[in-house]
Design an enzyme around this catalytic site. Structure first.
Site: not given
Ligand SMILES: [Zn+2]
Length: 353
Positions: A173-174, A177, A188, A197, A270, A275
């Site tokens: 996931h990271e 990005h 974002y 996301e 958020d 998310h």
């Molecule tokens: Zn993320």
């Protein structure tokens, strides 16, 4: 010199969203409070760093050497907050005595190799950018994040969250990005942030399924199930199969992800739901994968990713995914039934609006 609004343009990309940490903090979870404060500090520092460089976001110059080999460097923060100290294992080194260092090394290798071997992308930037991973960050830090040029993992508090480096979907996931940053640069915030996301969740689960040789039917479609500590075993951060059901407990609160546009979150939390609303395209990706296989769905999504732009919204995303699928149908890489499958899946989540 034009100054960018960093809060929008730069993905801070923490795996555990603030609204969950805030719930934990309200429930007297000390580690979550510390992590919240630390996250704020990291965000501030990041913004300062960018403004230093003539007000221009200069991520690609932020420190990683580009040798075209995408070498891994794992650093041990030893509970401190300084990054790139104490190199614990670099590309080609034998395994370390520390299993967290080894997991960060191994899983980032799985992610890198997936992008290279399956999608023919040479590391995050497609130019062999080195992968910098900092583990044992802070004291009981309950998060992991991509910082524009490197990854940082906390050890968790050992009760609610365990070590963040021990999870392949978190690392996938990271690092995705990073790929988004070097392709579309999706802002974002709001719908473009939710797409940012979403793409990270897509490749987080896809790479995990690929590594475990699981089919869409066999997979659990959860993000973060491996980082839940003993108190919350069985819960996760997100479910792509059933958004809104990943967690429901006194400490974290309830999963707020919708699985349909009719429940689209319009609040300010958020970054306007990055998310949260990602649950909507997540569910569509799951539905497509169940029909044509996660590998084909991911191939289509990866191609779409190359044609996205920073402010893309959900409707535009649907169009771009269908266009990408059409191209792959034309080249014979996916069968023509994929188009209807994709249209049906998006329709099932209320898209396009
Ligand atoms: Zn993320």
């Amino acid at each position: 010199m034009h100054k960018k609004d960093c809060s929008k343009s730069l993905c801070q990309c923490f795996i555990v969203p603030n609204y969950i940490l805030e719930n934990l903090a309200q429930n007297e979870v000390e580690a979550a409070r510390i992590s919240l404060a630390k996250s704020r500090q990291v965000r501030r520092r990041r913004i300062m760093r960018e403004y230093d460089i003539n007000g221009v976001v200069a991520l690609t110059d932020a420190g990683s050497e580009r040798k075209g080999e995408s070498a891994r460097h794992v650093y041990d923060c030893k509970g401190g907050t300084k990054l790139r100290q104490n190199e614990a294992r670099k590309e080609g080194d034998r395994s370390s005595g520390d299993s967290v260092v080894n997991h960060a090394y191994d899983y980032s290798g799985v992610v890198r190799d997936y992008f290279k071997d399956v999608l023919h992308r040479n590391s995050i930037d497609n130019q062999g950018l080195d992968l910098i991973l900092n583990v044992h960050y802070g004291n009981k830090f309950t998060n992991a994040y991509w910082d524009g040029d490197e990854m940082v993992f906390g050890d968790g508090d050992g009760v609610i969250f365990s070590n963040f480096a021990n999870s392949l979907d978190v690392i996938g996931h990271e690092l995705t990005h990073g790929v988004t940053q070097f392709t579309s640069g999706l802002e974002y915030e709001g719908q473009s942030g939710a797409l940012n996301e979403h793409l990270s969740d897509v490749f987080g689960v896809t790479i995990k399924q690929f590594h475990l040789k699981q089919s869409a039917q066999e997979a659990d479609w959860l993000i973060g199930a491996d980082i839940m500590g003993p108190t919350l075993k069985g819960q996760a951060l997100r479910s792509m199969k059933a958004p809104g059901t990943a967690f429901d407990n006194k400490l974290m609160g309830k999963d707020m992800q919708p699985d349909h546009m009719k429940n689209f979150y319009r609040g300010e939390q958020d970054n306007h739901g990055v998310h949260i609303n990602s649950g909507i395209p997540n569910k569509a990706f799951y539905l497509v994968s169940m029909e044509i296989g996660t590998d084909k769905a991911a191939l289509i999504w990866f191609n779409a990713m190359q044609n996205l732009f920073a402010t893309a919204n959900f409707n535009q995303f649907v169009q771009i995914v269908i266009k990408a699928a059409q191209k792959l149908v034309d080249s014979g890489e996916v069968t023509d039934t994929a188009i209807k499958t994709i249209e049906d899946a998006f329709k099932a989540v209320g898209l396009p609006e």
